[in-house]
Design an enzyme around this catalytic site. Structure first.
Site, PDB file in Angstrom:
ATOM      1  CB  ILE A   1      -0.937   0.023   1.220  1.00 48.44           C
ATOM      2  CG1 ILE A   1      -1.802  -1.241   1.254  1.00 48.44           C
ATOM      3  CG2 ILE A   1      -1.824   1.272   1.181  1.00 48.44           C
ATOM      4  CD1 ILE A   1      -2.652  -1.368   2.509  1.00 48.44           C
ATOM      5  CG  HIS A   2       2.568   2.449  -3.085  1.00 52.43           C
ATOM      6  ND1 HIS A   2       2.346   3.082  -4.278  1.00 52.43           N
ATOM      7  CD2 HIS A   2       2.586   1.124  -3.359  1.00 52.43           C
ATOM      8  CE1 HIS A   2       2.263   2.181  -5.242  1.00 52.43           C
ATOM      9  NE2 HIS A   2       2.396   0.977  -4.715  1.00 52.43           N
ATOM     10  N   GLY A   3       0.879   5.518  -2.115  1.00 51.39           N
ATOM     11  CA  GLY A   3       0.034   6.533  -2.742  1.00 51.39           C
ATOM     12  C   GLY A   3      -0.578   6.105  -4.058  1.00 51.39           C
TER      13      GLY A   3
END
Length: 162
Positions: free
Chosen positions: A14-16
């Site tokens: 999970i990241h931008g």
């Protein structure tokens, strides 16, 4: 059957880009991170939950828990399943979870891996996992961003020595 709106391989989990691009594009309201290590270590989960913001329910499951729980998910859960590698997805599919398409996002360079493109690097174990996925009905496509074109992993690697 679970309402899986996207299955994606991304070593960063999970990241931008997941939150702002893939999450919105897929219509997901739940992100399920299927990873044995992270599912068992709560301290590793906090940064991922923070990256998801309040837009998504975030769940962490081992691969075996994902196999058991995904079929029980209600239709109101629109699930984006994230794994770090194709081997974990192969385990999920062999375990009985149908994944018609798996999006290949980021697989970083590590010793022994061969570059497919700027974002994808594979080794023999990865390619064996993609074969297992294919044999079980999953199409595996490289696609960096939702607006990018898709390319089958086997087409992208046909001229590589791996």
């Amino acid at each position: 059957m679970a309402n899986i709106v996207l299955a994606r391989i991304d070593e960063r989990l999970i990241h931008g880009q997941i939150r702002l691009q893939w999450g919105k594009h897929s219509g997901a309201n739940t992100i399920l991170v299927a990873n044995d290590e992270i599912a068992q270590m709560e301290a590793l989960q906090a940064p991922f939950k923070a990256s998801a913001g309040s837009d998504f329910s975030v769940l962490f499951r081992t691969i075996d828990q994902a196999i058991t729980n995904l079929p029980k998910a209600g239709p109101d859960r629109k699930i984006l399943v994230l794994c770090k590698n194709p081997t974990d997805f192969a385990r999920i599919v062999v375990g009985g979870v149908e994944l018609p398409e798996i999006n290949i996002g980021n697989m970083h360079f590590h010793e022994g891996r061969t570059a497919v493109n700027k974002y994808i690097n594979v080794d023999k174990e990865d390619m064996r996992a993609f074969e297992v996925l294919s044999e079980n009905g999953s199409v595996c496509t490289l696609q960096h961003m939702p607006e990018s074109s898709k390319e089958c992993i086997f087409e992208a690697t046909k001229n590589l020595v791996i």
